[in-house]
Motif scaffolding. Sequence first.
Motif, PDB file in Angstrom:
ATOM      1  N   ARG A 136     -46.776   1.665 -53.641  1.00  0.00           N
ATOM      2  CA  ARG A 136     -46.642   1.890 -52.202  1.00  0.00           C
ATOM      3  C   ARG A 136     -47.992   2.035 -51.504  1.00  0.00           C
ATOM      4  N   MET A 137     -49.062   1.583 -52.172  1.00  0.00           N
ATOM      5  CA  MET A 137     -50.385   1.685 -51.558  1.00  0.00           C
ATOM      6  C   MET A 137     -50.556   0.688 -50.420  1.00  0.00           C
ATOM      7  N   LEU A 138     -49.836  -0.436 -50.478  1.00  0.00           N
ATOM      8  CA  LEU A 138     -49.899  -1.407 -49.396  1.00  0.00           C
ATOM      9  C   LEU A 138     -48.842  -1.080 -48.353  1.00  0.00           C
ATOM     10  N   PRO A 139     -49.162  -1.226 -47.067  1.00  0.00           N
ATOM     11  CA  PRO A 139     -48.178  -0.908 -46.023  1.00  0.00           C
ATOM     12  C   PRO A 139     -46.991  -1.860 -46.074  1.00  0.00           C
ATOM     13  N   ARG A 140     -45.821  -1.330 -45.819  1.00  0.00           N
ATOM     14  CA  ARG A 140     -44.611  -2.137 -45.809  1.00  0.00           C
ATOM     15  C   ARG A 140     -44.565  -2.993 -44.549  1.00  0.00           C
ATOM     16  N   GLY A 141     -44.016  -4.197 -44.687  1.00  0.00           N
ATOM     17  CA  GLY A 141     -43.882  -5.077 -43.545  1.00  0.00           C
ATOM     18  C   GLY A 141     -42.976  -4.496 -42.473  1.00  0.00           C
ATOM     19  N   PHE A 191     -43.937  -2.252 -40.210  1.00  0.00           N
ATOM     20  CA  PHE A 191     -44.440  -0.989 -39.683  1.00  0.00           C
ATOM     21  C   PHE A 191     -45.703  -1.246 -38.858  1.00  0.00           C
ATOM     22  N   HIS A 192     -45.705  -0.802 -37.629  1.00  0.00           N
ATOM     23  CA  HIS A 192     -46.863  -0.896 -36.741  1.00  0.00           C
ATOM     24  C   HIS A 192     -47.465  -2.302 -36.726  1.00  0.00           C
ATOM     25  N   PRO A 193     -46.703  -3.327 -36.373  1.00  0.00           N
ATOM     26  CA  PRO A 193     -47.263  -4.686 -36.372  1.00  0.00           C
ATOM     27  C   PRO A 193     -48.388  -4.877 -35.374  1.00  0.00           C
ATOM     28  N   SER A 194     -48.469  -4.002 -34.359  1.00  0.00           N
ATOM     29  CA  SER A 194     -49.525  -4.147 -33.360  1.00  0.00           C
ATOM     30  C   SER A 194     -50.785  -3.375 -33.726  1.00  0.00           C
ATOM     31  N   ALA A 195     -50.769  -2.712 -34.859  1.00  0.00           N
ATOM     32  CA  ALA A 195     -51.922  -1.893 -35.259  1.00  0.00           C
ATOM     33  C   ALA A 195     -52.565  -2.453 -36.525  1.00  0.00           C
ATOM     34  N   THR A 196     -52.708  -3.776 -36.592  1.00  0.00           N
ATOM     35  CA  THR A 196     -53.228  -4.416 -37.797  1.00  0.00           C
ATOM     36  C   THR A 196     -54.638  -3.949 -38.113  1.00  0.00           C
ATOM     37  N   LEU A 197     -55.498  -3.870 -37.105  1.00  0.00           N
ATOM     38  CA  LEU A 197     -56.889  -3.468 -37.336  1.00  0.00           C
ATOM     39  C   LEU A 197     -56.962  -2.041 -37.855  1.00  0.00           C
ATOM     40  N   VAL A 198     -56.172  -1.149 -37.287  1.00  0.00           N
ATOM     41  CA  VAL A 198     -56.156   0.241 -37.740  1.00  0.00           C
ATOM     42  C   VAL A 198     -55.676   0.325 -39.182  1.00  0.00           C
ATOM     43  N   THR A 199     -54.749  -0.541 -39.558  1.00  0.00           N
ATOM     44  CA  THR A 199     -54.213  -0.531 -40.921  1.00  0.00           C
ATOM     45  C   THR A 199     -55.189  -1.120 -41.916  1.00  0.00           C
ATOM     46  N   VAL A 200     -55.867  -2.211 -41.546  1.00  0.00           N
ATOM     47  CA  VAL A 200     -56.755  -2.916 -42.470  1.00  0.00           C
ATOM     48  C   VAL A 200     -58.083  -2.197 -42.637  1.00  0.00           C
ATOM     49  N   ASN A 201     -58.569  -1.534 -41.601  1.00  0.00           N
ATOM     50  CA  ASN A 201     -59.906  -0.939 -41.624  1.00  0.00           C
ATOM     51  C   ASN A 201     -60.146   0.004 -42.805  1.00  0.00           C
ATOM     52  N   PRO A 202     -59.215   0.908 -43.147  1.00  0.00           N
ATOM     53  CA  PRO A 202     -59.462   1.778 -44.313  1.00  0.00           C
ATOM     54  C   PRO A 202     -59.615   1.004 -45.618  1.00  0.00           C
ATOM     55  N   TYR A 203     -58.874  -0.105 -45.763  1.00  0.00           N
ATOM     56  CA  TYR A 203     -59.022  -0.916 -46.975  1.00  0.00           C
ATOM     57  C   TYR A 203     -60.412  -1.535 -47.039  1.00  0.00           C
ATOM     58  N   ALA A 244     -70.138  -4.749 -44.025  1.00  0.00           N
ATOM     59  CA  ALA A 244     -68.722  -4.565 -43.712  1.00  0.00           C
ATOM     60  C   ALA A 244     -68.346  -3.089 -43.730  1.00  0.00           C
ATOM     61  N   THR A 245     -68.907  -2.325 -44.662  1.00  0.00           N
ATOM     62  CA  THR A 245     -68.590  -0.902 -44.757  1.00  0.00           C
ATOM     63  C   THR A 245     -69.147  -0.127 -43.567  1.00  0.00           C
ATOM     64  N   LEU A 281     -68.022   2.603 -38.375  1.00  0.00           N
ATOM     65  CA  LEU A 281     -68.174   2.684 -36.921  1.00  0.00           C
ATOM     66  C   LEU A 281     -66.836   2.466 -36.215  1.00  0.00           C
ATOM     67  N   MET A 282     -66.009   1.558 -36.738  1.00  0.00           N
ATOM     68  CA  MET A 282     -64.683   1.337 -36.177  1.00  0.00           C
ATOM     69  C   MET A 282     -63.826   2.591 -36.327  1.00  0.00           C
ATOM     70  N   ALA A 283     -63.908   3.236 -37.493  1.00  0.00           N
ATOM     71  CA  ALA A 283     -63.141   4.462 -37.707  1.00  0.00           C
ATOM     72  C   ALA A 283     -63.567   5.549 -36.718  1.00  0.00           C
ATOM     73  N   LEU A 284     -64.873   5.635 -36.460  1.00  0.00           N
ATOM     74  CA  LEU A 284     -65.358   6.601 -35.474  1.00  0.00           C
ATOM     75  C   LEU A 284     -64.845   6.269 -34.083  1.00  0.00           C
ATOM     76  N   MET A 285     -64.835   4.977 -33.736  1.00  0.00           N
ATOM     77  CA  MET A 285     -64.333   4.563 -32.434  1.00  0.00           C
ATOM     78  C   MET A 285     -62.850   4.916 -32.281  1.00  0.00           C
ATOM     79  N   PHE A 286     -62.055   4.666 -33.335  1.00  0.00           N
ATOM     80  CA  PHE A 286     -60.637   5.006 -33.282  1.00  0.00           C
ATOM     81  C   PHE A 286     -60.448   6.503 -33.057  1.00  0.00           C
ATOM     82  N   ARG A 287     -61.247   7.304 -33.759  1.00  0.00           N
ATOM     83  CA  ARG A 287     -61.096   8.759 -33.657  1.00  0.00           C
ATOM     84  C   ARG A 287     -61.526   9.275 -32.290  1.00  0.00           C
ATOM     85  N   LEU A 288     -62.508   8.638 -31.688  1.00  0.00           N
ATOM     86  CA  LEU A 288     -62.982   9.077 -30.378  1.00  0.00           C
ATOM     87  C   LEU A 288     -62.089   8.585 -29.237  1.00  0.00           C
TER      88      LEU A 288
END
Length: 226
Positions: free
Chosen positions: A59-64, A66-78, A120-121, A126-133
């Motif tokens: 279950r480490m990969l997100p299920r299809g 769920f949150h289809p409009s939040a692809t960047l938020v989902t992919v960024n941690p990977y 890339a890291t 920086l993207m994670a910081l932007m999301f949090r802010l």
Amino acid sequence: MDFLDWVRGPLLTLSLFIFVAGVAWRLFALWRLPHLVAPGAPERQHFGTGAATRAAFTRMLPRGGFHPSATLVTVNPYVFHIGLAVVVFGYAPHIAFIHRLTGLSWPAFPDAVMYAAAAATIVSLLMALMFRLSDPVLKRISTANDWITWLVTFLPFVTGMAVIGDPSSTILARDHVVYRDPLAVHLLTLELLLIWFPFGKLMHAFLFLPARMQLATFFGRRGVRS
């Protein structure tokens, strides 16, 4: 003894001691917590350690769906976690550093792969910081732990880029003679990360699997399988 000798001598030893002792203490404290039998129907109690481990990984990969409009938020941690692993365990000078500490070594990735992974890291952080802010909910629930953890993770990447100037083979051959001060700063940020590790959210590197197994067991004993 100059600044670099001091940083990769006594300070490195101190930071490694705090890291190992802190992680061991956290794990020991969790192990000593009382074990409570989860309520549930008897036929569901067979969902044990093996099933929980399988569920944690499958279950480490997100299920299809769920949150289809939040692809960047989902992919960024990977992107961040894969890039971090590649940089830490794939760069030749890092492998040499680990070899000096543990005696273990393995083949390194080409420098071009390492530079791409580091870039890339950094972008991912920086993207994670932007999301949090920018996200009102994330911003409201963020604590000092989140900000400090982000900073001590980001600093080694930025200071490490200052050390890069020649191919890794050349750097290893002359032991960073030209880059002594930037290398000392880079090691100092690594030691700061090691010291903070047991006390902040970086500890999830050791706790993510038990936490996922606990969650999988919680749902599994209630008949959740899909």
